[in-house]
Scaffold this motif. Structure first.
Motif, PDB file in Angstrom:
ATOM      1  N   LEU A 167       0.817  -1.208   0.000  1.00  0.00           N
ATOM      2  CA  LEU A 167       0.000   0.000   0.000  1.00  0.00           C
ATOM      3  C   LEU A 167       0.853   1.261   0.000  1.00  0.00           C
ATOM      4  CD1 LEU A 167      -3.053   0.500  -0.017  1.00  0.00           C
ATOM      5  CD2 LEU A 167      -2.955   0.785   2.465  1.00  0.00           C
ATOM      6  N   PHE A 168       1.931   1.270   0.812  1.00  0.00           N
ATOM      7  CA  PHE A 168       2.811   2.433   0.901  1.00  0.00           C
ATOM      8  C   PHE A 168       4.267   1.983   0.858  1.00  0.00           C
ATOM      9  CE2 PHE A 168      -0.820   3.383   3.814  1.00  0.00           C
ATOM     10  CZ  PHE A 168      -1.485   4.281   2.976  1.00  0.00           C
ATOM     11  N   HIS A 169       5.115   2.855   0.319  1.00  0.00           N
ATOM     12  CA  HIS A 169       6.562   2.660   0.342  1.00  0.00           C
ATOM     13  C   HIS A 169       7.153   3.910   0.979  1.00  0.00           C
ATOM     14  CE1 HIS A 169      10.552   1.928  -2.030  1.00  0.00           C
ATOM     15  NE2 HIS A 169      10.657   1.637  -0.743  1.00  0.00           N
ATOM     16  N   ILE A 170       7.708   3.760   2.178  1.00  0.00           N
ATOM     17  CA  ILE A 170       8.157   4.909   2.957  1.00  0.00           C
ATOM     18  C   ILE A 170       9.679   4.912   3.046  1.00  0.00           C
ATOM     19  CG2 ILE A 170       7.974   6.147   5.154  1.00  0.00           C
ATOM     20  CD1 ILE A 170       5.383   4.606   5.679  1.00  0.00           C
ATOM     21  N   ILE A 171      10.288   6.007   2.610  1.00  0.00           N
ATOM     22  CA  ILE A 171      11.736   6.175   2.720  1.00  0.00           C
ATOM     23  C   ILE A 171      12.047   6.878   4.040  1.00  0.00           C
ATOM     24  CG2 ILE A 171      13.787   7.203   1.669  1.00  0.00           C
ATOM     25  CD1 ILE A 171      12.479   4.991   0.011  1.00  0.00           C
ATOM     26  N   GLY A 172      13.027   6.349   4.776  1.00  0.00           N
ATOM     27  CA  GLY A 172      13.445   6.972   6.030  1.00  0.00           C
ATOM     28  C   GLY A 172      13.228   6.118   7.255  1.00  0.00           C
ATOM     29  N   ILE A 173      12.603   4.949   7.089  1.00  0.00           N
ATOM     30  CA  ILE A 173      12.372   4.036   8.204  1.00  0.00           C
ATOM     31  C   ILE A 173      12.986   2.691   7.857  1.00  0.00           C
ATOM     32  CG2 ILE A 173      10.656   2.913   9.677  1.00  0.00           C
ATOM     33  CD1 ILE A 173       8.666   5.074   8.843  1.00  0.00           C
ATOM     34  N   GLY A 174      13.759   2.129   8.763  1.00  0.00           N
ATOM     35  CA  GLY A 174      14.340   0.809   8.549  1.00  0.00           C
ATOM     36  C   GLY A 174      13.909  -0.170   9.621  1.00  0.00           C
ATOM     37  N   SER A 175      13.928  -1.464   9.297  1.00  0.00           N
ATOM     38  CA  SER A 175      13.629  -2.543  10.247  1.00  0.00           C
ATOM     39  C   SER A 175      12.360  -2.273  11.041  1.00  0.00           C
ATOM     40  CB  SER A 175      14.812  -2.758  11.197  1.00  0.00           C
ATOM     41  OG  SER A 175      15.948  -3.171  10.495  1.00  0.00           O
ATOM     42  N   ALA A 176      11.268  -1.987  10.337  1.00  0.00           N
ATOM     43  CA  ALA A 176       9.994  -1.686  11.003  1.00  0.00           C
ATOM     44  C   ALA A 176       9.509  -2.888  11.794  1.00  0.00           C
ATOM     45  CB  ALA A 176       8.958  -1.283   9.962  1.00  0.00           C
ATOM     46  N   SER A 177       9.163  -2.646  13.054  1.00  0.00           N
ATOM     47  CA  SER A 177       8.791  -3.750  13.942  1.00  0.00           C
ATOM     48  C   SER A 177       7.411  -3.595  14.559  1.00  0.00           C
ATOM     49  CB  SER A 177       9.835  -3.886  15.059  1.00  0.00           C
ATOM     50  OG  SER A 177       9.956  -2.677  15.782  1.00  0.00           O
ATOM     51  N   GLY A 178       6.731  -2.473  14.303  1.00  0.00           N
ATOM     52  CA  GLY A 178       5.392  -2.291  14.836  1.00  0.00           C
ATOM     53  C   GLY A 178       4.768  -1.031  14.286  1.00  0.00           C
ATOM     54  N   LEU A 179       3.437  -1.022  14.169  1.00  0.00           N
ATOM     55  CA  LEU A 179       2.760   0.165  13.666  1.00  0.00           C
ATOM     56  C   LEU A 179       1.359   0.276  14.231  1.00  0.00           C
ATOM     57  CD1 LEU A 179       1.649  -0.261   9.920  1.00  0.00           C
ATOM     58  CD2 LEU A 179       2.071  -2.173  11.464  1.00  0.00           C
ATOM     59  N   ILE A 180       0.878   1.525  14.292  1.00  0.00           N
ATOM     60  CA  ILE A 180      -0.468   1.865  14.731  1.00  0.00           C
ATOM     61  C   ILE A 180      -1.081   2.790  13.681  1.00  0.00           C
ATOM     62  CG2 ILE A 180      -1.851   3.109  16.446  1.00  0.00           C
ATOM     63  CD1 ILE A 180      -0.792   0.521  17.564  1.00  0.00           C
ATOM     64  N   TYR A 181      -2.304   2.480  13.256  1.00  0.00           N
ATOM     65  CA  TYR A 181      -3.051   3.381  12.383  1.00  0.00           C
ATOM     66  C   TYR A 181      -4.007   4.189  13.250  1.00  0.00           C
ATOM     67  CZ  TYR A 181      -6.498   5.024   8.985  1.00  0.00           C
ATOM     68  OH  TYR A 181      -7.343   5.816   8.247  1.00  0.00           O
ATOM     69  N   LYS A 182      -3.914   5.533  13.166  1.00  0.00           N
ATOM     70  CA  LYS A 182      -4.725   6.392  14.007  1.00  0.00           C
ATOM     71  C   LYS A 182      -4.895   7.755  13.331  1.00  0.00           C
ATOM     72  CE  LYS A 182      -4.932   8.019  18.847  1.00  0.00           C
ATOM     73  NZ  LYS A 182      -5.285   9.415  18.565  1.00  0.00           N
ATOM     74  N   ASP A 183      -6.152   8.160  13.119  1.00  0.00           N
ATOM     75  CA  ASP A 183      -6.462   9.499  12.587  1.00  0.00           C
ATOM     76  C   ASP A 183      -5.705   9.793  11.291  1.00  0.00           C
ATOM     77  OD1 ASP A 183      -8.047   9.840  14.859  1.00  0.00           O
ATOM     78  OD2 ASP A 183      -6.402  10.740  15.993  1.00  0.00           O
TER      79      ASP A 183
ATOM     80  N   ASN B  83       3.907  13.049   4.494  1.00  0.00           N
ATOM     81  CA  ASN B  83       4.941  13.669   5.315  1.00  0.00           C
ATOM     82  C   ASN B  83       5.378  12.718   6.428  1.00  0.00           C
ATOM     83  OD1 ASN B  83       6.563  15.914   6.328  1.00  0.00           O
ATOM     84  ND2 ASN B  83       5.094  15.984   8.016  1.00  0.00           N
ATOM     85  N   LEU B  84       6.693  12.628   6.639  1.00  0.00           N
ATOM     86  CA  LEU B  84       7.241  11.749   7.671  1.00  0.00           C
ATOM     87  C   LEU B  84       7.940  12.584   8.734  1.00  0.00           C
ATOM     88  CD1 LEU B  84       7.906   8.832   8.657  1.00  0.00           C
ATOM     89  CD2 LEU B  84      10.031   9.000   7.334  1.00  0.00           C
ATOM     90  N   GLN B  85       7.519  12.409   9.994  1.00  0.00           N
ATOM     91  CA  GLN B  85       8.163  13.079  11.124  1.00  0.00           C
ATOM     92  C   GLN B  85       8.852  12.036  12.000  1.00  0.00           C
ATOM     93  OE1 GLN B  85       5.777  16.242  13.188  1.00  0.00           O
ATOM     94  NE2 GLN B  85       4.119  15.483  11.888  1.00  0.00           N
ATOM     95  N   ARG B  86       9.918  12.476  12.672  1.00  0.00           N
ATOM     96  CA  ARG B  86      10.626  11.623  13.624  1.00  0.00           C
ATOM     97  C   ARG B  86      10.538  12.250  15.012  1.00  0.00           C
ATOM     98  NH1 ARG B  86      16.607  10.594  11.696  1.00  0.00           N
ATOM     99  NH2 ARG B  86      16.668  12.815  12.179  1.00  0.00           N
ATOM    100  N   HIS B  87      10.220  11.440  16.001  1.00  0.00           N
ATOM    101  CA  HIS B  87      10.144  11.900  17.387  1.00  0.00           C
ATOM    102  C   HIS B  87      11.119  11.072  18.225  1.00  0.00           C
ATOM    103  CE1 HIS B  87       6.470  13.976  16.153  1.00  0.00           C
ATOM    104  NE2 HIS B  87       5.986  12.824  15.723  1.00  0.00           N
ATOM    105  N   GLU B  88      12.036  11.742  18.891  1.00  0.00           N
ATOM    106  CA  GLU B  88      12.990  11.029  19.749  1.00  0.00           C
ATOM    107  C   GLU B  88      12.278  10.444  20.953  1.00  0.00           C
ATOM    108  OE1 GLU B  88      16.492  13.023  20.954  1.00  0.00           O
ATOM    109  OE2 GLU B  88      17.065  13.671  18.949  1.00  0.00           O
ATOM    110  N   ILE B  89      12.453   9.151  21.192  1.00  0.00           N
ATOM    111  CA  ILE B  89      11.858   8.532  22.377  1.00  0.00           C
ATOM    112  C   ILE B  89      12.924   7.958  23.312  1.00  0.00           C
ATOM    113  CG2 ILE B  89       9.599   8.123  21.353  1.00  0.00           C
ATOM    114  CD1 ILE B  89      10.419   5.236  20.809  1.00  0.00           C
ATOM    115  N   ILE B  90      14.179   8.145  22.944  1.00  0.00           N
ATOM    116  CA  ILE B  90      15.296   7.894  23.857  1.00  0.00           C
ATOM    117  C   ILE B  90      16.267   9.056  23.710  1.00  0.00           C
ATOM    118  CG2 ILE B  90      15.079   5.368  23.737  1.00  0.00           C
ATOM    119  CD1 ILE B  90      17.580   5.385  21.915  1.00  0.00           C
ATOM    120  N   GLU B  91      17.160   9.215  24.667  1.00  0.00           N
ATOM    121  CA  GLU B  91      18.161  10.270  24.577  1.00  0.00           C
ATOM    122  C   GLU B  91      19.142   9.971  23.446  1.00  0.00           C
ATOM    123  OE1 GLU B  91      20.130  10.887  28.254  1.00  0.00           O
ATOM    124  OE2 GLU B  91      18.339  11.600  29.313  1.00  0.00           O
ATOM    125  N   ASN B  92      19.541  11.042  22.746  1.00  0.00           N
ATOM    126  CA  ASN B  92      20.518  10.936  21.656  1.00  0.00           C
ATOM    127  C   ASN B  92      20.118   9.867  20.631  1.00  0.00           C
ATOM    128  OD1 ASN B  92      22.239  12.857  23.005  1.00  0.00           O
ATOM    129  ND2 ASN B  92      22.877  11.188  24.366  1.00  0.00           N
TER     130      ASN B  92
END
Length: 276
Positions: free
Chosen positions: A9-25, A47-56
């Motif tokens: 359905l989608f081909h997303i550049i910028g994400i590797g080794s995807a291990s989980g996903l949630i569809y929401k809104d 549009n693809l955004q990245r959010h840090e969920i660990i330090e560095n």
């Protein structure tokens, strides 16, 4: 429930080794087991955004150092991302508010230790790869790709996951491919059912990867905790993420992501349609 279709359905550049996903809104929230980011992909704008969920946070964290985020679930406006627990550095759960992007980290070392004891799982065979939160109960899925091949569904109740909880467990023998038993890789709840993914991977280690032999979709009745059905959906893919996309009277549509076990930063999102 026998007939199915599977398509990219989608081909997303910028994400590797995807291990989980949630569809929401109309957004996809995606985690990768090599990454310290939560990814937010808007389906309409692409549009693809990245959010840090660990330090560095970085992509492609060294295997020995990575938090190994393998499971994601949500309830209300909160997302919950779980480390696999397969090493001592993989015991955190990160809670993210999708509106405020507030982040809170919880150390689940005590919970994971009790789960290992209660489920009679050796530390080297412990590997959480699926999570569901209903607002009242948590379901956590141990992937039985260790030597003991323990596919265990834990039901956890209580005020929190840190120091006040009760645990139930159910063991499952999942189908084999070429003599290799498949193991849980993700799950989602829908209409008193739990739909799960399992993959047959030719390895007896929760740490080292092996040859991918195929993946199944299956269903567990939450009233009896027995498997309703399993169906092989691929001979080649290692599907590790499952979320509900659309649900009608005739068909359930899921979105799936695939762990390609490489450092390549691209991922494909698949649509799996099941006839009821």
């Amino acid at each position: 429930m026998e007939k199915f279709t599977l398509e990219i359905l989608f081909h997303i550049i910028g994400i590797g080794s995807a291990s989980g996903l949630i569809y929401k809104d109309n957004n996809l929230f995606i985690i990768g087991d090599n990454s310290g980011f939560l990814y937010e992909y808007n389906i309409e704008s692409k549009n693809l955004q990245r959010h840090e969920i660990i330090e560095n946070a970085t992509e492609n964290i060294t295997k020995s150092e990575k938090p190994d985020f393998e499971a994601i679930t949500h309830f209300g406006e909160n997302l919950y991302v779980f480390g696999s627990g397969s090493t001592v550095k993989r015991n955190n759960m990160v809670e993210i508010n999708t509106l405020e992007k507030e982040i809170r980290t919880n150390d689940l070392t005590d919970l994971y230790s009790v789960m290992q004891s209660f489920g009679e799982i050796k530390p080297e065979d412990f590997n959480i790869e699926g999570a569901i939160y209903t607002g009242e109960e948590w379901y956590l899925f141990n992937r039985g790709n260790g030597k003991s091949a323990k596919n265990v569904l834990f039901t956890i109740q209580g005020k929190n996951l840190v120091n006040e909880f009760n645990i139930l467990s159910n063991n499952y023998k999942l189908p084999k491919i070429k003599g290799v038993r498949s193991s849980f890789t993700d799950a989602v709840a829908l209409d008193d059912k739990i739909y799960f993914l399992s993959t047959a991977e030719d390895t007896d280690s929760t740490y080292n990867d092996g040859e991918i032999l195929g993946s199944f979709i299956g269903c567990i009745d939450t009233k009896t905790m027995k498997i309703d059905f399993t169906k092989k959906i691929s001979d080649t893919h290692k599907f590790e993420g499952l979320t509900v996309y659309k649900n009608s009277s005739e068909t359930i549509e899921f979105l799936l992501c695939e762990d390609n076990d490489t450092e390549l930063l691209e991922t494909r999102i698949y649509k799996l349609s099941l006839r009821k």
